[in-house]
Design an enzyme around this catalytic site. Structure first.
Site, PDB file in Angstrom:
ATOM      1  CB  ILE A   1      13.550  55.403  56.430  1.00 47.11           C
ATOM      2  CG1 ILE A   1      12.558  56.370  57.083  1.00 47.11           C
ATOM      3  CG2 ILE A   1      14.809  56.112  56.012  1.00 47.11           C
ATOM      4  CD1 ILE A   1      13.017  56.835  58.458  1.00 47.11           C
TER       5      ILE A   1
ATOM      6  CB  ILE B   1       7.448  59.740  54.172  1.00 51.31           C
ATOM      7  CG1 ILE B   1       7.340  61.038  53.360  1.00 51.31           C
ATOM      8  CG2 ILE B   1       6.316  59.630  55.193  1.00 51.31           C
ATOM      9  CD1 ILE B   1       6.160  61.036  52.424  1.00 51.31           C
ATOM     10  CD  GLU B   2      11.389  62.893  50.227  1.00 50.04           C
ATOM     11  OE1 GLU B   2      12.530  63.038  49.745  1.00 50.04           O
ATOM     12  OE2 GLU B   2      10.455  63.684  50.000  1.00 50.04           O
ATOM     13  CG  MET B   3      16.771  60.314  52.833  1.00 55.93           C
ATOM     14  SD  MET B   3      17.937  61.439  52.077  1.00 55.93           S
ATOM     15  CE  MET B   3      19.454  60.609  52.524  1.00 55.93           C
TER      16      MET B   3
END
Lengths: 947, 330
Positions: free
Chosen positions: B94, B136-138
């Protein structure tokens, strides 16, 4: 409140109480079930724990081609671990810390073992890769490496592989020593990158092999069997005590029932007091009370019996007529004591008693005084419950803990119940099979008729027993011993079937072991002759059906006897194992490699449809088997000779194919070994010829068709006969005179040379003794000895006996042996020769110059004469080289004090050449051909030959 | 939940969806494979699916509501029609944040013995929880995700139909796991070869397979997933990592999970099933081509220097491992 309403209320109360108690009982049962499930899980862990060790062993010995099965075992173990963990968190009774701790320990142990397995997998991959690299690079790059480096590498690899199978510190040390030497050599010699890489791979192999061995030891030592067994015992104990608690609830239920009865008694008392009130209600009550299964009686305030129900009457049947209205409590007690002999009485917490009567009845009784006077007697017959309870408890224990699998099916063949052993053997949990039919276990190995027969037997006799192959959940097929019993109801209809079975895989395995021993060679684990014949028959049938070709390789190790004799049988055996291993690595699983006997192997190659393929395969066989062998630390070289034949090209039956391959193998040997040879029909005719010859030779021996001829041996200086050589002739009625060159090799091969040689010796000695003693001739005789005679018989004794029997003086006999006998430098041979010499006979070397013509070894042997081979004499006048050699032999023999006989002298020139060079004795057509004894005598008497 | 279970049969060269029984002997998975002793096993042609959960999982897998700012779904990085990867060195989360490791494929992931490069998740459900809350992903918080999903009537209905517990992190990831179970590439040329069709792969691919075994690649890359069933050190033969190229915590591999030095730079051996299509390679996506990856493996893992031709043959073999993903229908 009306009495009828009261009764109704009481009944409702009773119903509620029973329901409540049942609920309590039910939740208790759930807990017992959950305990049973946990026991099942623990047993599964136990099984998986063992399987893990097996799988690890397979992995470590490179027997797993992939790790999926191992991963599956680990995953099942992880699942079981999670379920156990769940049980600990759900564990209802915190007062059993031991159980929690045991499960916790088991989980820790399991986690540790799984971690070890992960390490093992990584290390096995490394070891496998480096082993693979080393093997292929030593095969492929042999030319790039110096002999020393290659030999040491092979020895290191060999030791390493040995260590991988039997990891002992000694093996490791030995391997490390060799590796260290190898590294020293590499350090001082200029070697390329290939060698560096080779060494690095060896280091990796070593490290991995050590790691694997350590992990394996750790896995075996840290197995969880003990922890699991402890846990199972604890769980079973808890389960037992839980069942006992459940029994407690059963009593509670009865107590509640009794309280309700007392309330009823109160009601009865009321009605009795107001006797006229409601006859109808009383009737209602009496009806209800009569149908109760509990015995009930009531004594009024005056202690006289007012009411009892039918059950009560049945229980006190023995009282008979005495049980009647108006009977006093006192009288009742006395009568009761008289008729009912108590064996045991247990006081219950609520004041009631549990009695065991002599007749085996269990009766719970309470005699409760009522607050308004009078006494209520309640009797509950618990005999049936007690018995069922005991039986149930016993059955449950047996069911849960038996090592036999049990399965109960109903009349629709639906599985209703299975025990933990069932799950352990089949791999199916209870949930997975209940509601299904036993067909899910079917292996498909038996046909419909088999099951029909089983079913019919079950229908008629109600039972069936036998061996059957079933399938586990994981697909594995296994044998079990199954017995099925039908349970019938009272009318003889089928209610349930109980199947009891045991896994007989291990018993089967031992049976298979016996089969294995009958069909496999224990040294190499290869099929033996027996199985080979079976397999070849199968292959031929299949090939016939599919119109395909089968190749047969007959393989014989070159010089095997020599290796066996010089290095010993143990090393010889090890060589055979190595050869077997290399052969296994070369052929497909569908091909059959068998060991026929000794150093003979045979290989069936199915679908050998192209010649190029077969030739490539043969090239690979020769190449691979001629790589050096490291046997007991020494590098040994050998090779093989292979004969190949094809079905259907060359023959179509097992025996003739085998013969062909054998003949082709011999041809390969003749061609100089380390080669292969395809069968040709000429070989067949040669083989046939040899066979016929063999038969004829046997007949000739029996019928005395052999005769001896004697060729005189002359001293050229004096032109006199000094001695003779005896030569065997075969006068075959069908073949005429057969050349010794044809039949002697056959006699040598078949061993017939031994009796034949004895006959020749005896006949020659007999003839010579005759001309020495009767004719007064000073002529000796020489007899050829085959090397087979040295191996097979006590030649010294035979010679001594013959001399004694014939009376020939020992110094008149010369035994001719070939050079090859001396070449082996065998101390046994030397010993025999010395003992012969000690008898006084002369020893001479026949055909000298054709073999390893080394005069040096002659010094060590007690030889008196050399016979120069006729091939030198033939060309002695034309070929300066032959002349020089003959001259050399003559002068060296003279310097060693040996006499020399020249054979095959045919011309005056040859005779003169030899005479000029002081050759001691001459034999040949120039003087005389070999003659029968009588003709020789005639020639001597007629002075054609002088003595 | 015995309902909704159907069995999917995927046939050679086509698709056949049918009822639960293997009728007319059409079930290819029962045909004995001719190459049974090989270290690689074919992916089964049929498997049981819970169709309703799969459908729900499918939606959730493509659902951006699962991320903090409603921009990223599982499928953003694991593109189903692209062999389950995005072909990026590291994926973008994201607000354009970069991940730290290369996104592995979701294809055939059910056959992996553990999930993530360092194997820290034992199964797909456990794995699915990772990226959702990873900042840092979803970058989401579960409570928000649940609230958002509850706001969608279709989700609310589907969850209450299928799960007693309605919408929870467990039920969300369970559905996703069911969907991921169906993401298999079946009937690859190599599997056909294993099942007895010798003509299914080319001579070059056969050569490649021989080399793959001969060089020892197969010691780690074996089993149904051609990998994915064990751990191995990156640099097993010659050290691959040194001080200079050990850049991040992720390079430490399984050490991050066990904290045991023995596990330094140890990673899950990845599956090679669709490796031909999932460049760039390795945990950090540092290697752009399959050719280069094979060379590094040969050198650092196996101690072989291989020729270009050998490399090409092995590449051809790896190509033959990829089968087709066929979407399961209800």
């Amino acid at each position: 409140m009306k009495s009828s309403q009261l009764i109704a209320l009481l009944f409702v109360g009773m119903a509620l109480t029973i329901a409540l108690t049942f609920h309590l009982f039910k939740s208790e049962t759930d807990e017992i079930n959950s305990l049973a499930q946990t026991i099942q899980i623990a047993q599964k862990v136990k099984y998986l724990d063992t399987k893990l060790n097996e799988d690890a062993l397979k992995a470590a010995s490179f027997k797993l081609v992939h790790f999926d099965s191992l991963v599956k075992t680990v995953q099942s173990l992880t699942l079981a671990r999670t379920q156990l963990n769940q049980f600990v968190t759900d564990i209802p009774d915190k007062t059993r810390p031991a159980l929690g701790e045991q499960i916790h320990n088991l989980i820790l142990e399991t986690d540790y073992r799984i971690e070890l397995i992960e390490q093992l997998k990584s290390k096995v991959a490394l070891a496998r890769n480096s082993s693979n690299y080393l093997l292929s690079s030593l095969r492929a790059r042999t030319n790039l490496l110096s002999t020393e480096i290659r030999d040491l590498s092979i020895r290191t690899l060999n030791d390493l592989q040995g260590y991988q199978i039997f990891p002992t510190p000694q093996r490791l040390q030995s391997a490390q020593d060799i590796l260290a030497r190898l590294k020293e050599i590499v350090a001082i010699s200029s070697t390329g990158k290939a060698v560096e890489n080779l060494l690095r791979h060896m280091d990796v192999s070593f490290a991995a092999a050590q790691d694997i061995s350590m992990i394996q030891t750790e896995l075996l030592q840290k197995n969880s069997q003990q922890t699991i067994d402890q846990l199972i015992t604890t769980l079973q104990t808890v389960q037992m005590s839980r069942s006992n608690t459940t029994n407690g609830y059963l009593f509670l239920l009865l107590i509640v029932a009794m309280m309700i009865f007392m309330a009823l008694a109160y009601a009865v008392l009321k009605w009795h007091q107001a006797s006229e009130k409601s006859h109808k209600n009383a009737q209602l009550f009496e009806d209800a009370a009569s149908s109760m299964s509990e015995g009930f009686a009531f004594f009024g305030p005056d202690d006289k019996l007012i009411f009892w129900n039918a059950t009560f009457e049945r229980l006190y049947k023995a009282l008979g007529e005495r049980l009647k209205r108006g009977m006093s409590l006192e009288e009742f007690r006395a009568a009761q004591k008289e008729t009912e002999h108590l064996v045991q009485r247990e006081a219950q917490p609520d004041g009631s008693y549990l009695d065991l009567t002599k007749s085996g009845q269990w009766i719970l009784s309470s005699n409760t005084p009522m607050s308004h006077g009078g006494r209520a007697l309640v009797r509950v017959d618990l005999t049936e419950q007690k018995r069922t309870q005991n039986q149930l408890q016993l059955a449950a224990t047996v069911f849960q803990t038996a090592s036999e699998a049990m399965m109960v099916t109903n009349d629709n063949n639906i599985i209703e119940m299975v025990n933990p052993a069932f799950s352990q053997i089949t791999g199916y949990t209870e949930d997975e099979v209940i509601g299904k039919t036993p067909q899910i276990l079917s292996s498909g190995r038996h046909d419909e008729a088999y099951y029909r027969q089983m079913f019919e037997e079950l229908q008629t006799s109600g039972t069936w027993q036998g061996e059957i192959w079933n399938r586990r959940k994981n697909g594995e097929i296994y044998p079990e011993w199954l017995s099925i019993t039908t349970i019938h109801d009272d009318d003889g209809g089928m209610v349930k079937r109980v199947s009891l079975f045991t896994d007989i895989t291990s018993r089967k395995k031992s049976e298979e072991r016996i089969h294995y021993q009958a069909n496999y060679d224990s040294l190499t684990d290869l099929p033996n002759r027996n199985l080979f014949r079976d397999r070849l028959t199968q292959s031929l049938n299949l090939a016939k059906r599919n119109d395909q070709r089968v190749a047969l390789f007959f393989l014989d190790i070159d010089n095997f006897k020599h290796i066996n004799d010089t290095l010993g049988h143990i090393i010889g055996d090890e060589l055979l194992r190595h050869v077997a291993d290399r052969l296994r690595s070369l052929f497909r699983n569908s091909d059959t490699i068998a060991r026929l006997s000794g150093d003979e192997f045979i290989i069936i190659i199915n679908e050998a449809n192209t010649d190029t393929g077969v030739k490539l395969l043969l090239d690979r066989v020769l190449e691979c088997l001629s790589l050096p062998y490291v046997l007991d630390g020494n590098t040994t070289y050998t090779s093989v000779s292979v004969g190949a034949t094809f079905y259907p090209d060359d023959a179509t039956t097992v025996d003739s194919l085998l013969q062909n391959a054998d003949a082709a193998m011999f041809k390969a040997k003749d061609l100089g070994r380390n080669t292969y040879c395809f069968f040709t029909p000429e070989m067949n005719s040669r083989a046939q010829e040899r066979h016929d010859m063999e038969v004829a030779l046997h007949k000739a021996m029996e019928k005395g068709h052999f005769v001896l001829h004697y060729q005189p041996i002359i001293d050229p200086q004096t032109q006199t006969v000094k001695t003779t050589e005896s030569l065997v002739r075969w006068e075959c009625p069908e073949r005429g005179l057969v050349s010794p060159g044809k039949f002697i090799p056959v006699a040598e091969d078949t061993g017939l040379i031994v009796p034949m040689g004895e006959w020749i010796l005896r006949q020659a000695c007999f003839d010579a003794a005759q001309w020495v003693h009767e004719d007064g001739l000073d002529i000796g005789v020489s007899v050829n000895l085959s090397s087979r005679q040295f191996q097979r018989s006590d030649i010294v004794k035979i010679v001594a006996d013959t001399l004694a029997q014939t009376g020939l003086p020992a110094e008149k006999l010369t035994l001719e042996i070939t050079e090859s006998l001396l070449v082996d430098d065998d101390s046994d041979v030397l010993n025999v020769l010395r003992r012969l010499r000690d008898l006084g006979v002369h020893l001479s070397i026949d055909d000298f110059g054709t073999g390893y013509s080394s005069l040096s070894y002659l010094k060590r042997f007690p030889i008196s004469t050399l016979k120069i081979d006729r091939s030198f004499i033939n060309d002695v006048l034309n070929d300066p080289e032959d002349a020089a050699l003959t001259q050399a032999i003559l002068s060296m023999a003279q310097s060693l004090g040996l006499k020399v006989v020249a054979e095959g002298v045919e011309t005056q020139g040859q005779n003169d050449f030899l005479k000029e060079r002081n050759c001691d004795l001459i034999q040949g057509f120039f003087y005389s051909k070999p003659l029968p004894r009588d003709q020789l005598m005639e020639k001597i008497y007629s002075q054609e030959l002088r003595i | 939940m015995l309902t909704h279970k159907v069995r999917v049969f995927l046939m050679a060269g086509g698709l056949f969806l049918g009822a639960a029984m293997p009728v007319h002997g059409q079930n290819l998975s029962d045909t004995p494979s001719l190459h049974v002793d090989e270290p690689i096993r074919p992916i089964p042609l049929s498997h049981e699916v819970d169709a309703k959960k799969v459908a729900l999982g499918d939606r959730l897998f493509h659902e951006t509501l699962l991320s903090g700012d409603n921009t990223v779904s599982c499928a953003t990085c694991h593109i189903i029609d692209n062999y389950g990867v995005d072909n990026q060195k590291v994926s973008a989360g994201i607000e354009g944040k970069s991940g730290t490791v290369n996104s592995p494929t979701v294809m055939n992931s059910r056959f992996n013995f553990a999930q993530f490069w360092d194997g820290r998740a034992a199964n797909l459900q456990e794995q699915a929880k990772g990226p959702v809350t990873n900042p840092i992903e979803m970058g989401a918080v579960w409570e928000d995700v649940i609230t958002k999903l509850q706001g969608e009537p279709e989700y609310a209905q589907a969850f209450s139909d299928l799960y007693e517990d309605d919408i929870t992190p467990d039920t969300i990831t369970d559905a996703i796991q069911h969907y991921e179970y169906t993401l298999n590439t079946v009937n690859s040329p190599f599997d056909q070869y294993l099942r007895g069709n010798d003509d299914a792969i080319s001579d070059q691919q056969k050569r490649g397979y021989s080399l793959f075994k001969e060089f020892g690649c197969v010691a780690c890359h074996q089993g149904i997933n051609v990998g994915g069933n064990m751990y191995q050190r990156m640099g097993a033969f010659i050290p691959y990592f040194n001080k200079e190229n050990t850049n991040s915590k992720d390079d430490l591999g399984r050490y991050n999970v066990t904290k045991n030095e023995r596990d330094l730079h140890v990673f899950k051996v990845p599956s090679l099933r669709v490796a031909a299509h999932t460049a760039p390679y390795f945990h950090d996506g540092s290697v752009a081509t399959l050719e280069e990856a094979i060379n590094i493996m040969a050198r650092y893992q196996l101690g072989h220097d291989i020729t270009l031709q050998e490399n090409k043959d092995i590449q051809a073999f790896i190509q033959s491992l990829s089968g087709a993903y066929i979407k399961a229908a209800e």
